[in-house]
Design a protein around this motif. Sequence first.
Motif, short mmCIF file in Angstrom:
data_model
loop_
_atom_site.label_atom_id
_atom_site.label_comp_id
_atom_site.label_asym_id
_atom_site.label_seq_id
_atom_site.Cartn_x
_atom_site.Cartn_y
_atom_site.Cartn_z
N LYS A 1 -4.00 9.26 -21.50
CA LYS A 1 -2.54 9.44 -22.80
C LYS A 1 -1.72 10.42 -22.81
CE LYS A 1 -5.18 6.97 -26.32
NZ LYS A 1 -5.74 7.07 -28.28
N PRO A 2 -1.04 10.52 -21.66
CA PRO A 2 0.23 11.08 -21.37
C PRO A 2 1.29 10.29 -21.72
CG PRO A 2 -0.33 10.10 -18.91
CD PRO A 2 -0.89 8.98 -20.17
N THR A 3 2.64 11.65 -22.13
CA THR A 3 3.63 11.24 -22.96
C THR A 3 4.29 10.80 -21.56
OG1 THR A 3 4.82 13.80 -22.66
CG2 THR A 3 3.35 13.19 -24.13
N SER A 4 5.90 10.44 -21.77
CA SER A 4 6.21 10.17 -20.88
C SER A 4 7.38 10.70 -19.83
CB SER A 4 7.48 8.85 -21.28
OG SER A 4 8.09 9.41 -22.31
N THR A 5 6.74 12.00 -20.23
CA THR A 5 7.39 12.88 -19.55
C THR A 5 6.35 13.39 -18.90
OG1 THR A 5 8.88 13.46 -21.41
CG2 THR A 5 8.61 15.32 -19.51
N VAL A 6 5.64 13.51 -19.29
CA VAL A 6 3.94 13.51 -18.45
C VAL A 6 3.70 12.78 -17.74
CG1 VAL A 6 1.78 14.87 -17.55
CG2 VAL A 6 3.54 15.77 -20.83
N ARG A 7 4.16 11.65 -17.48
CA ARG A 7 3.82 10.40 -16.69
C ARG A 7 4.49 10.64 -15.99
NH1 ARG A 7 4.93 6.47 -20.02
NH2 ARG A 7 2.57 6.94 -20.85
N ARG A 8 6.23 10.87 -16.06
CA ARG A 8 7.16 11.27 -14.55
C ARG A 8 6.84 12.43 -13.72
NH1 ARG A 8 12.86 11.61 -16.41
NH2 ARG A 8 13.09 10.78 -13.85
N MET A 9 5.88 12.86 -14.27
CA MET A 9 5.88 14.83 -13.42
C MET A 9 4.59 13.81 -12.89
SD MET A 9 5.73 17.43 -16.52
CE MET A 9 7.44 17.86 -16.98
N LEU A 10 3.33 13.37 -13.57
CA LEU A 10 3.02 12.90 -12.38
C LEU A 10 2.66 12.22 -11.19
CD1 LEU A 10 -1.45 13.51 -12.49
CD2 LEU A 10 -0.82 11.30 -13.92
N ILE A 11 3.89 11.34 -11.57
CA ILE A 11 4.29 10.05 -10.95
C ILE A 11 4.72 11.04 -9.45
CG2 ILE A 11 5.94 8.53 -9.97
CD1 ILE A 11 4.75 7.14 -13.19
N ALA A 12 5.55 11.53 -9.85
CA ALA A 12 6.43 12.62 -9.19
C ALA A 12 5.32 13.59 -8.35
CB ALA A 12 7.32 13.57 -9.72
N GLY A 13 4.75 13.47 -8.87
CA GLY A 13 3.50 15.00 -8.55
C GLY A 13 2.26 14.39 -7.37
N VAL A 14 2.01 13.46 -7.89
CA VAL A 14 1.31 12.67 -6.35
C VAL A 14 2.10 11.48 -5.52
CG1 VAL A 14 -0.20 10.41 -7.25
CG2 VAL A 14 -0.46 12.56 -8.63
N GLY A 15 2.91 11.27 -5.88
CA GLY A 15 3.75 10.35 -5.26
C GLY A 15 4.22 11.78 -4.25
N VAL A 16 4.74 12.72 -4.01
CA VAL A 16 4.91 13.46 -3.39
C VAL A 16 4.14 13.83 -2.39
CG1 VAL A 16 5.54 15.61 -4.49
CG2 VAL A 16 7.08 15.30 -2.33
N HIS A 17 3.08 13.98 -3.10
CA HIS A 17 2.00 14.65 -2.10
C HIS A 17 1.47 13.11 -1.22
CE1 HIS A 17 0.90 18.30 -2.35
NE2 HIS A 17 0.80 18.27 -3.86
N PHE A 18 1.17 12.48 -1.72
CA PHE A 18 0.87 10.46 -0.87
C PHE A 18 1.92 10.28 0.17
CE2 PHE A 18 2.00 6.28 -0.72
CZ PHE A 18 0.54 5.67 -0.21
N PHE A 19 3.38 10.49 -0.09
CA PHE A 19 4.02 10.50 0.91
C PHE A 19 3.67 11.40 1.84
CE2 PHE A 19 6.21 8.03 -1.84
CZ PHE A 19 6.23 5.98 -1.77
N GLU A 20 3.18 12.80 2.03
CA GLU A 20 4.05 13.47 2.88
C GLU A 20 2.60 13.04 3.61
OE1 GLU A 20 2.79 18.06 3.64
OE2 GLU A 20 1.20 16.88 2.68
N HIS A 21 1.40 12.55 3.57
CA HIS A 21 0.08 12.18 4.53
C HIS A 21 0.61 10.82 5.11
CE1 HIS A 21 -1.59 16.24 6.29
NE2 HIS A 21 -1.24 16.41 4.28
N ALA A 22 1.01 10.57 4.00
CA ALA A 22 0.98 8.26 4.52
C ALA A 22 2.23 8.46 5.60
CB ALA A 22 1.99 7.93 2.93
#
Length: 473
Positions: A256-277
């Motif tokens: 149950k993340p807040t909208s701000t935390v959700r954006r943080m999580l998407i940013a953090g996970v996304g940038v790591h995903f693309f680093e190796h993808a």
Amino acid sequence: MTMEEAGAINGDSQRKLNKYACACAVVGSMISIIFGYDTGVMSGAMIFIKEEFTINEGLLEVLAGILNLCALVGSLCAGRTSDYIGRRYTIMLASIIFMLGSILMGYAPNFGVLLAGRCTAGVGFALMIAPVYAAEISSAHTRGFLSSLPEIGISVGILLGYISNNLFANLRLELGWRIMLGIAAIPSLFLAIGILKMPESPRWLIMQGRVGEAKKILYKVCDDGEEAERRLKDIKKAAGIDEDCEVGVWRQLLIKPTSTVRRMLIAGVGVHFFEHATGTEAVILYGPRIFKKAGVTARRKLLLATVGVGLTKLTFITISTFIIDRVGRRKLLLFSIAGMIVALTGLATCLTVVERAEQKLIWALVLSLIFVYMFLMFFNIGLCPVCWVYSSEIFPTRLRAAGASVSVAVNRLMNATVSMSFYLFASVAVVAWFFVFFCLPETKGRSLEEMEEVFSKSGDSKNKNKELEMVKT
């Protein structure tokens, strides 16, 4: 942002690097050197391992990829571990795990023991904890530089691994590769002892209610008492958002993340995903095979070519470290990924031509090598270091370890998927560019306690307005 805040940030940017904070970040980053060495040395050691144990390509793939699968589990555990025992003791634990893994690999009477040692080394928490420790020990105006040091450590380790391949390649078969892999136990032991001399993260101490200890450390890692008091006040305020900070962290982050935390999580996970993808692991770990496919077949030349890869990686990641706090995270990412798109497309085309040609094509061979190094240049000046800095700074104090842990876990998961084609890597890089542009707000010059504001809609609007003003001027 008010004029006073802008003036404070501009004033921060003129300050010198705090030597004590830098020393702490350097020592904490040593664990990354060991991890990088373990990654780099295996690319050459696999040549000799295959010859001694007479194993097929499938088992070699397992040996290469098992490190990332184990690191996936380790990364998920590292966040909560560092919340329980602290950042400093987590680094010490990672060093001990690396030491045990290196000893097993150096001993390895058979492939099973070798694989067990590789798994043990992979469980280490190095990838997650080093950037978090560096981010939490540093000031806003030097955080990009100090948080990039772990990635420089990985680059140094990879280069040392390549050099080790060349140094021990002439020893007898059953001895050379064992020394390559086992020698990492020595620096692991020294780091486990040396890290005890370093201070704990002041943010972690405050989360534990140990404000007095945190204040003493802040006075050491800050340039003056005014900055130390300001940072102490900001951290205490951020830590007070949730008094029961040890309960419900995963719930706040994932369920149950807040909208701000959700954006943080998407940013953090996304940038790591693309680093190796986008294909970095294929280039680093399978460098010798890429060169061999491109026409470099002699074993000695293959190993020397990988040293060039390591030097290129280290050079450009060092350049990035010195400009990241001036240029900003977003600009470096967008520039880096754009260059990677060109390099990957060119490399895929040249390797396809080389593979289908009936005779050796010198021009295609030369261009293949150029595109490999071009990819490394663009990757290591932006996406590689910024990825780790970004994910270690954007999460609020109460969620930072867990958030970084999830981000790194995704990184390790993508690290295990290196069999994708370079055309696919180039396509993913295109998506990565748009992801950075639309989902990652700038964090340069902002304190760790301001990240929730940056990732809120109002903070995002302020960043975009500031960018528009800079464009107009």
